[in-house]
Write an enzyme that holds these catalytic residues in place. Sequence first.
Site, PDB file in Angstrom:
ATOM      1  N   GLY A 123       2.854  -0.922   4.503  1.00 25.01           N
ATOM      2  CA  GLY A 123       2.847   0.506   4.196  1.00 25.01           C
ATOM      3  C   GLY A 123       4.254   1.015   3.921  1.00 25.01           C
ATOM      4  O   GLY A 123       4.818   0.780   2.843  1.00 25.01           O
ATOM      5  N   GLU A 145      -5.736  -4.552  10.435  1.00 32.72           N
ATOM      6  CA  GLU A 145      -4.702  -3.547  10.699  1.00 32.72           C
ATOM      7  C   GLU A 145      -5.034  -2.800  11.986  1.00 32.72           C
ATOM      8  O   GLU A 145      -5.795  -1.822  11.954  1.00 32.72           O
ATOM      9  CB  GLU A 145      -4.652  -2.527   9.562  1.00 32.72           C
ATOM     10  CG  GLU A 145      -4.277  -3.092   8.231  1.00 32.72           C
ATOM     11  CD  GLU A 145      -3.617  -2.047   7.332  1.00 32.72           C
ATOM     12  OE1 GLU A 145      -2.474  -2.275   6.952  1.00 32.72           O
ATOM     13  OE2 GLU A 145      -4.228  -1.010   7.055  1.00 32.72           O
ATOM     14  N   SER A 150       3.175  -1.824  10.691  1.00 36.00           N
ATOM     15  CA  SER A 150       4.608  -1.894  10.980  1.00 36.00           C
ATOM     16  C   SER A 150       5.238  -3.227  10.602  1.00 36.00           C
ATOM     17  O   SER A 150       6.065  -3.768  11.342  1.00 36.00           O
ATOM     18  CB  SER A 150       4.870  -1.543  12.447  1.00 36.00           C
ATOM     19  OG  SER A 150       4.433  -0.226  12.697  1.00 36.00           O
ATOM     20  N   GLY A 187       2.326   2.489  11.031  1.00 38.84           N
ATOM     21  CA  GLY A 187       3.247   3.614  10.790  1.00 38.84           C
ATOM     22  C   GLY A 187       4.344   3.747  11.825  1.00 38.84           C
ATOM     23  O   GLY A 187       4.898   4.832  12.008  1.00 38.84           O
ATOM     24  N   HIS A 218      -9.732   1.565   4.569  1.00 35.22           N
ATOM     25  CA  HIS A 218      -8.459   1.750   5.277  1.00 35.22           C
ATOM     26  C   HIS A 218      -8.668   2.738   6.436  1.00 35.22           C
ATOM     27  O   HIS A 218      -9.433   3.704   6.308  1.00 35.22           O
ATOM     28  CB  HIS A 218      -7.385   2.276   4.309  1.00 35.22           C
ATOM     29  CG  HIS A 218      -6.019   2.200   4.915  1.00 35.22           C
ATOM     30  ND1 HIS A 218      -5.554   3.143   5.803  1.00 35.22           N
ATOM     31  CD2 HIS A 218      -5.038   1.273   4.806  1.00 35.22           C
ATOM     32  CE1 HIS A 218      -4.337   2.793   6.206  1.00 35.22           C
ATOM     33  NE2 HIS A 218      -4.005   1.662   5.603  1.00 35.22           N
ATOM     34  N   ASN A 232       0.865  -1.181   0.000  1.00 36.26           N
ATOM     35  CA  ASN A 232       0.000   0.000   0.000  1.00 36.26           C
ATOM     36  C   ASN A 232       0.903   1.233   0.000  1.00 36.26           C
ATOM     37  O   ASN A 232       1.431   1.623   1.034  1.00 36.26           O
ATOM     38  CB  ASN A 232      -0.919  -0.014   1.236  1.00 36.26           C
ATOM     39  CG  ASN A 232      -1.809   1.218   1.286  1.00 36.26           C
ATOM     40  OD1 ASN A 232      -1.862   2.002   0.327  1.00 36.26           O
ATOM     41  ND2 ASN A 232      -2.507   1.420   2.394  1.00 36.26           N
ATOM     42  N   TRP A 233       1.064   1.793  -1.182  1.00 35.69           N
ATOM     43  CA  TRP A 233       1.975   2.948  -1.311  1.00 35.69           C
ATOM     44  C   TRP A 233       1.365   4.224  -0.733  1.00 35.69           C
ATOM     45  O   TRP A 233       2.049   5.251  -0.654  1.00 35.69           O
ATOM     46  CB  TRP A 233       2.321   3.175  -2.788  1.00 35.69           C
ATOM     47  CG  TRP A 233       3.280   2.164  -3.352  1.00 35.69           C
ATOM     48  CD1 TRP A 233       3.866   1.109  -2.692  1.00 35.69           C
ATOM     49  CD2 TRP A 233       3.791   2.125  -4.698  1.00 35.69           C
ATOM     50  NE1 TRP A 233       4.698   0.420  -3.545  1.00 35.69           N
ATOM     51  CE2 TRP A 233       4.669   1.024  -4.791  1.00 35.69           C
ATOM     52  CE3 TRP A 233       3.584   2.911  -5.834  1.00 35.69           C
ATOM     53  CZ2 TRP A 233       5.344   0.696  -5.974  1.00 35.69           C
ATOM     54  CZ3 TRP A 233       4.253   2.588  -7.009  1.00 35.69           C
ATOM     55  CH2 TRP A 233       5.128   1.490  -7.077  1.00 35.69           C
ATOM     56  N   LYS A 234       0.073   4.198  -0.399  1.00 32.47           N
ATOM     57  CA  LYS A 234      -0.608   5.401   0.106  1.00 32.47           C
ATOM     58  C   LYS A 234      -0.387   6.555  -0.898  1.00 32.47           C
ATOM     59  O   LYS A 234      -0.439   6.301  -2.097  1.00 32.47           O
ATOM     60  CB  LYS A 234      -0.154   5.703   1.533  1.00 32.47           C
ATOM     61  CG  LYS A 234      -0.309   4.448   2.438  1.00 32.47           C
ATOM     62  CD  LYS A 234      -0.084   4.701   3.891  1.00 32.47           C
ATOM     63  CE  LYS A 234      -0.265   3.396   4.678  1.00 32.47           C
ATOM     64  NZ  LYS A 234      -0.164   3.552   6.116  1.00 32.47           N
ATOM     65  N   GLU A 244      -6.967   5.097   7.489  1.00 32.25           N
ATOM     66  CA  GLU A 244      -6.670   6.503   7.182  1.00 32.25           C
ATOM     67  C   GLU A 244      -7.839   7.174   6.468  1.00 32.25           C
ATOM     68  O   GLU A 244      -8.002   8.390   6.542  1.00 32.25           O
ATOM     69  CB  GLU A 244      -5.369   6.584   6.356  1.00 32.25           C
ATOM     70  CG  GLU A 244      -4.156   6.285   7.240  1.00 32.25           C
ATOM     71  CD  GLU A 244      -2.942   5.744   6.520  1.00 32.25           C
ATOM     72  OE1 GLU A 244      -2.887   5.806   5.286  1.00 32.25           O
ATOM     73  OE2 GLU A 244      -2.044   5.231   7.216  1.00 32.25           O
TER      74      GLU A 244
END
Length: 259
Positions: free
Chosen positions: A239, A170, A218, A176, A99, A12-14, A101
């Site tokens: 991530g 997650e 992580s 992160g 997600h 997941n490159w965000k 976020e």
Amino acid sequence: MISVKKKIIVANWKMNPVNIAAAKKLFTGIKEIARNLSKVQTIIAPPAPYLSELTKLYKGHRILFSGQDIFWEEKGSFTGEISGTMLKDLGAACVIIGHSERRARGESNEDIHKKIQAVLQTGLTAILCIGESDRDHKDGTHLAFLTSQLESALGGISKGKLSKVVIAYEPIWAIGKSKDDAMKPEELHETVLFIKKVVTNSFGKSAAFKVPILYGGSVEKDNAGTLLTEGMVDGLLVGHASLSVREFGDILRSAQEVS
Ligand code: 13P
């Protein structure tokens, strides 16, 4: 079509990297490793504007492409939104939905349910993200929270369509950070069993046990192997470590080794 017999490793490159040139460089580096790994289903989820260029760089099955979100309508006056069909046309096989976020930016359980239905309608695979923001081992509220996320997202989905769902667990508190802050594998294993139980209650054991469960939060090269083996997950949603060819390449190789 995602191969569920392999370990599923999703990048997941965000909202990274900063431009298409950097995205092509990162993808090309990952591709050189991923295309040689027979036991790993690599999935790259870049920002949607990069999809059409990246899909030109690889045509096999060992690497698939994913979106990071869709809107539930097919077309219309929805400025800024992207439909499942648009993503599919660009070469995506799956879409990440719900997600944390995005949930933090206002996406509700109801929105997520509508998005899952739209993904399945389009024939794409949904990578449904769930996860609690903190854990209280005494009262188990995180378990009730996970149950409600699962039930609201998957309620009303037919058993047949469940084969196009992947669940990504997650825990928000683990996202992160670094490998020492990731969930402990034994705790992950317990949570995986719990998720399987909740899905079984709605869909029956044989359908529920076929749904791949991924872990995200992580994941780095040093904990990927143990999270897969001792955590008993079918794959990982990665991530920050997916933005380095070396780091992500090592995660892919760990997945190949433990398969
Ligand atoms: P990190 O791997 O950076 O913790 O991110 C996890 C994640 O949100 C993947 O979707």
